[in-house]
Design a protein around this motif. Structure first.
Motif, PDB file in Angstrom:
ATOM      1  N   PRO A 120       7.009   4.374  10.293  1.00 27.37           N
ATOM      2  CA  PRO A 120       6.296   2.890  10.113  1.00 27.37           C
ATOM      3  C   PRO A 120       6.784   2.024   9.246  1.00 27.37           C
ATOM      4  O   PRO A 120       6.826   0.920   9.669  1.00 27.37           O
ATOM      5  N   ASP A 121       7.999   2.523   8.605  1.00 28.45           N
ATOM      6  CA  ASP A 121       9.312   1.490   8.113  1.00 28.45           C
ATOM      7  C   ASP A 121       9.811   0.638   8.936  1.00 28.45           C
ATOM      8  O   ASP A 121       9.528  -0.198   9.054  1.00 28.45           O
ATOM      9  N   GLU A 122      10.098   1.795  10.182  1.00 26.50           N
ATOM     10  CA  GLU A 122      11.349   0.605  11.077  1.00 26.50           C
ATOM     11  C   GLU A 122      10.238  -0.116  12.484  1.00 26.50           C
ATOM     12  O   GLU A 122      10.120  -1.812  12.229  1.00 26.50           O
ATOM     13  N   ALA A 123       8.515   0.765  11.958  1.00 26.47           N
ATOM     14  CA  ALA A 123       7.865  -0.628  12.623  1.00 26.47           C
ATOM     15  C   ALA A 123       7.745  -1.876  12.289  1.00 26.47           C
ATOM     16  O   ALA A 123       7.076  -3.165  12.648  1.00 26.47           O
ATOM     17  N   LEU A 124       7.347  -1.468  10.702  1.00 29.53           N
ATOM     18  CA  LEU A 124       7.020  -3.045  10.068  1.00 29.53           C
ATOM     19  C   LEU A 124       7.751  -4.499  10.643  1.00 29.53           C
ATOM     20  O   LEU A 124       7.964  -5.137  10.614  1.00 29.53           O
ATOM     21  N   GLY A 131       0.760  -0.988   0.373  1.00 28.92           N
ATOM     22  CA  GLY A 131      -0.039  -0.317   0.187  1.00 28.92           C
ATOM     23  C   GLY A 131       1.065   1.666  -0.175  1.00 28.92           C
ATOM     24  O   GLY A 131       1.981   1.470   0.007  1.00 28.92           O
ATOM     25  N   ASP A 132       0.423   2.385  -0.003  1.00 31.75           N
ATOM     26  CA  ASP A 132       0.433   3.619  -0.121  1.00 31.75           C
ATOM     27  C   ASP A 132       0.794   4.045   1.945  1.00 31.75           C
ATOM     28  O   ASP A 132       0.089   3.618   2.207  1.00 31.75           O
ATOM     29  N   ASN A 133       2.176   3.870   2.093  1.00 33.83           N
ATOM     30  CA  ASN A 133       3.010   4.853   3.372  1.00 33.83           C
ATOM     31  C   ASN A 133       2.686   6.167   3.074  1.00 33.83           C
ATOM     32  O   ASN A 133       2.833   6.235   4.854  1.00 33.83           O
ATOM     33  N   ASN A 134       2.375   7.045   2.690  1.00 37.31           N
ATOM     34  CA  ASN A 134       2.518   7.989   3.208  1.00 37.31           C
ATOM     35  C   ASN A 134       3.889   8.727   4.084  1.00 37.31           C
ATOM     36  O   ASN A 134       3.926   9.376   4.835  1.00 37.31           O
ATOM     37  N   SER A 135       4.507   7.472   3.902  1.00 37.25           N
ATOM     38  CA  SER A 135       5.710   8.163   4.435  1.00 37.25           C
ATOM     39  C   SER A 135       6.914   6.929   3.755  1.00 37.25           C
ATOM     40  O   SER A 135       6.936   6.965   3.056  1.00 37.25           O
ATOM     41  N   TYR A 136       8.879   7.586   4.534  1.00 43.14           N
ATOM     42  CA  TYR A 136       9.481   7.481   3.491  1.00 43.14           C
ATOM     43  C   TYR A 136      10.264   5.675   4.500  1.00 43.14           C
ATOM     44  O   TYR A 136      10.291   5.285   5.846  1.00 43.14           O
ATOM     45  N   PRO A 137      10.864   4.949   3.381  1.00 45.25           N
ATOM     46  CA  PRO A 137      12.208   3.846   4.245  1.00 45.25           C
ATOM     47  C   PRO A 137      12.846   4.048   4.646  1.00 45.25           C
ATOM     48  O   PRO A 137      13.517   5.189   4.412  1.00 45.25           O
ATOM     49  N   ILE A 138      13.619   3.283   5.282  1.00 45.28           N
ATOM     50  CA  ILE A 138      14.332   3.713   6.535  1.00 45.28           C
ATOM     51  C   ILE A 138      16.086   4.360   5.399  1.00 45.28           C
ATOM     52  O   ILE A 138      15.876   3.072   4.782  1.00 45.28           O
ATOM     53  N   PRO A 139      16.591   5.316   5.107  1.00 46.52           N
ATOM     54  CA  PRO A 139      17.837   5.349   3.799  1.00 46.52           C
ATOM     55  C   PRO A 139      19.007   4.031   3.756  1.00 46.52           C
ATOM     56  O   PRO A 139      19.111   3.683   5.451  1.00 46.52           O
ATOM     57  N   ARG A 174       9.841   6.683  -2.528  1.00 41.10           N
ATOM     58  CA  ARG A 174       8.940   6.064  -2.858  1.00 41.10           C
ATOM     59  C   ARG A 174       8.361   5.730  -1.246  1.00 41.10           C
ATOM     60  O   ARG A 174       8.744   3.970  -0.778  1.00 41.10           O
ATOM     61  N   ILE A 175       6.773   5.883  -1.996  1.00 41.75           N
ATOM     62  CA  ILE A 175       6.421   5.964  -0.684  1.00 41.75           C
ATOM     63  C   ILE A 175       5.407   4.640  -0.331  1.00 41.75           C
ATOM     64  O   ILE A 175       4.748   4.374   0.278  1.00 41.75           O
ATOM     65  N   ASP A 176       4.956   3.885  -1.909  1.00 37.31           N
ATOM     66  CA  ASP A 176       4.469   2.541  -2.090  1.00 37.31           C
ATOM     67  C   ASP A 176       5.108   1.814  -1.804  1.00 37.31           C
ATOM     68  O   ASP A 176       5.786   1.452  -2.642  1.00 37.31           O
ATOM     69  N   ARG A 177       4.861   0.927  -0.793  1.00 37.26           N
ATOM     70  CA  ARG A 177       5.625  -0.491  -0.377  1.00 37.26           C
ATOM     71  C   ARG A 177       4.803  -1.865  -0.486  1.00 37.26           C
ATOM     72  O   ARG A 177       4.025  -2.233  -0.121  1.00 37.26           O
TER      73      ARG A 177
END
Length: 307
Positions: A208-212, A162-170, A249-252
């Motif tokens: 959100p990326d870190e949490a998931l 889905g759409d995370n409206n946030s970023y992956p950890i670089p 890369r918002i959608d992951r």
């Protein structure tokens, strides 16, 4: 040769709005990519007039669709490959845009195989605090159980897109760089995509990326880029714009680690800005490997019970 299962995820902007021709063109594009599973976001008004638009899209896609609460999201599946075994109409108290969540059996794996837990989601646009809570609730799909005919409980493998409206950890080669907060021209958007860190500074939102990932849901594109050098997997899913900042890369896609071995490819299909503000995420699963994964837990449980 093992069948390759094509999975797509797309936030199609506003579901085409009131433009039925645009919506038709968009879903004809999806048909051209031969999906077996499709995760959709922004399904606005698909529930109006007795789910009229949902059924129109089913006919175009040649797939059955499940519409989440408030028509925020949907999942479509090829019924020759996937069969639903349960739905979760209530997905937790924190969702602004509730996900579509269900369990599906991959039919070639056989009736004794565990089902897959699936979730199509859209994290909140304006509040980093809400996004983090939503990601925490999304993590519960990495811990869903299935009761076998023998009455034993096993954990299902999970796919969430889905759409995370946030970023992956670089830190991955090829991943778009995080925006610089002060260079985002739209000041409300600075707030929407950031949070205040423990040291009091405001930083871009990767929580959100870190949490998931803490919960055991791996960023599948990141996995493909790191393990296989597939930098196309971490391509942008939204384009740069003057007000909102650079490519991102918002959608992951996130998956429990047991499914990573079944992933055989990953890329991003770019669409014109006239069609949507998000690109299409595509990945493939090796059917034989997926069957092995879904049968592994059931076999292990049977051996444990027998011993």
């Amino acid at each position: 040769m093992s069948r390759q299962i094509t999975v797509l995820s797309w936030n199609f902007e506003n579901n085409g709005g009131d433009d039925a021709a645009k919506r038709l063109r968009a879903h004809e594009l999806l048909v051209s990519l031969n999906p077996d599973l499709l995760f959709r976001q922004e399904m606005w008004r698909a529930d109006a007039d007795g789910n009229k638009i949902l059924y129109e899209l089913e006919a175009v896609l040649g797939m059955r669709g499940w519409l989440g609460p408030q028509a925020c999201t949907a999942i479509f599946a090829d019924l020759e490959l996937f069969h639903p075994v349960r739905e979760w109409p209530v997905t937790g108290p924190m969702w602004v845009l509730p996900p579509t969540a269900l369990a599906m059996r991959y039919l070639p794996a056989g009736r004794d195989a565990a089902p897959l837990a699936l979730a199509s989601y859209h994290l909140n646009y304006a509040s980093g605090t809400t996004r983090l809570a939503e990601a925490e609730w999304l993590s519960t799909w990495a811990d869903k159980k299935w009761t076998t005919p023998a009455g034993e409980s096993i954990r299902m493998a999970c796919l969430a897109a889905g759409d995370n409206n946030s970023y992956p950890i670089p830190g991955v080669e090829g991943d778009p760089a995080l925006p610089v907060l002060e260079e985002i021209e739209n000041e409300p958007h600075r707030l929407h995509r950031s949070y205040v860190a423990l040291d009091g500074t405001r930083v871009m939102d990767t929580r959100p990326d870190e949490a998931l990932r803490t919960a055991g849901l791996e960023d599948v594109a990141r996995h493909r880029a790191v393990k296989y050098g597939n930098t196309a997997a971490v391509s942008r899913t939204v384009n740069a714009c003057e007000t909102h900042g650079p490519d991102a890369r918002i959608d992951r896609v996130y998956a429990t680690s047991d499914l990573l071995a079944a992933v055989s490819g990953f890329d991003v299909i770019e669409v014109s800005e006239e069609d949507s503000d998000h690109h299409i995420v595509r990945f493939t699963l090796d059917g034989d490997c997926l069957s092995d994964v879904l049968n592994q837990q059931a076999h292990a449980l049977a051996e444990l019970t027998a011993s």
